[in-house]
Design a protein around this motif. Structure first.
Motif, PDB file in Angstrom:
ATOM      1  N   TYR A   4     103.825  23.660 -49.129  1.00 32.47           N
ATOM      2  CA  TYR A   4     103.000  23.353 -47.961  1.00 32.47           C
ATOM      3  C   TYR A   4     103.561  24.018 -46.700  1.00 32.47           C
ATOM      4  O   TYR A   4     102.837  24.650 -45.943  1.00 32.47           O
ATOM      5  CB  TYR A   4     102.895  21.839 -47.768  1.00 32.47           C
ATOM      6  N   ASP A  23     100.118  16.626 -38.626  1.00 34.17           N
ATOM      7  CA  ASP A  23      98.816  16.999 -39.177  1.00 34.17           C
ATOM      8  C   ASP A  23      98.484  16.238 -40.458  1.00 34.17           C
ATOM      9  O   ASP A  23      97.320  16.014 -40.760  1.00 34.17           O
ATOM     10  CB  ASP A  23      98.754  18.499 -39.472  1.00 34.17           C
ATOM     11  N   ILE A  24      99.510  15.866 -41.220  1.00 38.53           N
ATOM     12  CA  ILE A  24      99.241  15.185 -42.496  1.00 38.53           C
ATOM     13  C   ILE A  24      99.575  13.694 -42.456  1.00 38.53           C
ATOM     14  O   ILE A  24      99.426  12.999 -43.444  1.00 38.53           O
ATOM     15  CB  ILE A  24      99.989  15.867 -43.671  1.00 38.53           C
ATOM     16  N   GLN A  25      99.983  13.211 -41.289  1.00 38.56           N
ATOM     17  CA  GLN A  25     100.291  11.788 -41.159  1.00 38.56           C
ATOM     18  C   GLN A  25      99.005  10.969 -41.171  1.00 38.56           C
ATOM     19  O   GLN A  25      98.068  11.264 -40.428  1.00 38.56           O
ATOM     20  CB  GLN A  25     101.045  11.533 -39.864  1.00 38.56           C
ATOM     21  N   PRO A  26      98.957   9.946 -42.002  1.00 36.99           N
ATOM     22  CA  PRO A  26      97.751   9.100 -42.015  1.00 36.99           C
ATOM     23  C   PRO A  26      97.571   8.371 -40.683  1.00 36.99           C
ATOM     24  O   PRO A  26      98.530   7.884 -40.098  1.00 36.99           O
ATOM     25  CB  PRO A  26      98.024   8.095 -43.133  1.00 36.99           C
ATOM     26  N   SER A  32      93.702  11.221 -42.346  1.00 31.98           N
ATOM     27  CA  SER A  32      94.604  12.104 -41.615  1.00 31.98           C
ATOM     28  C   SER A  32      93.969  12.503 -40.284  1.00 31.98           C
ATOM     29  O   SER A  32      92.754  12.562 -40.158  1.00 31.98           O
ATOM     30  CB  SER A  32      94.873  13.351 -42.447  1.00 31.98           C
ATOM     31  N   PRO A  35      91.932  16.552 -41.291  1.00 29.18           N
ATOM     32  CA  PRO A  35      91.471  16.508 -42.691  1.00 29.18           C
ATOM     33  C   PRO A  35      91.723  17.798 -43.469  1.00 29.18           C
ATOM     34  O   PRO A  35      92.043  17.750 -44.654  1.00 29.18           O
ATOM     35  CB  PRO A  35      89.973  16.221 -42.570  1.00 29.18           C
ATOM     36  N   TRP A  38      95.321  17.812 -44.461  1.00 28.58           N
ATOM     37  CA  TRP A  38      95.517  16.815 -45.510  1.00 28.58           C
ATOM     38  C   TRP A  38      95.068  17.369 -46.863  1.00 28.58           C
ATOM     39  O   TRP A  38      95.744  17.186 -47.868  1.00 28.58           O
ATOM     40  CB  TRP A  38      94.767  15.537 -45.165  1.00 28.58           C
ATOM     41  N   GLU A  39      93.948  18.054 -46.891  1.00 30.49           N
ATOM     42  CA  GLU A  39      93.471  18.664 -48.146  1.00 30.49           C
ATOM     43  C   GLU A  39      94.446  19.718 -48.641  1.00 30.49           C
ATOM     44  O   GLU A  39      94.691  19.820 -49.845  1.00 30.49           O
ATOM     45  CB  GLU A  39      92.070  19.254 -47.968  1.00 30.49           C
ATOM     46  N   TRP A  41      97.657  19.685 -48.098  1.00 33.49           N
ATOM     47  CA  TRP A  41      98.798  18.914 -48.608  1.00 33.49           C
ATOM     48  C   TRP A  41      98.511  18.412 -50.021  1.00 33.49           C
ATOM     49  O   TRP A  41      99.324  18.561 -50.922  1.00 33.49           O
ATOM     50  CB  TRP A  41      99.117  17.759 -47.671  1.00 33.49           C
TER      51      TRP A  41
END
Length: 58
Positions: A4, A23-26, A32, A35, A38-39, A41
């Motif tokens: 990543y 960017d990937i933290q919920p 996220s 989004p 997240w995709e 990741w």
């Protein structure tokens, strides 16, 4: 994580670690804040586990 971060570095050349992880933290709603990140990741997780071969950032 390496897959990543390497893809992120190739795309953006440089970034602060806090930005990349942010960017990937919920968020509170469970989604996220980014989004697409997240995709990417999730795709990296699938590729590392042997369950995906799609290109990153598609």
């Amino acid at each position: 994580m390496y897959l990543y971060l390497d893809a992120y570095r190739r795309r953006f050349q440089q970034a602060e670690v806090r930005d990349v992880l942010g960017d990937i933290q919920p968020a509170e709603a469970g989604a996220s804040s980014d989004p697409a990140a997240w995709e990417d990741w999730l795709l990296c997780v699938r590729r590392v586990s042997g369950n995906g071969d799609e290109p990153l950032g598609s």
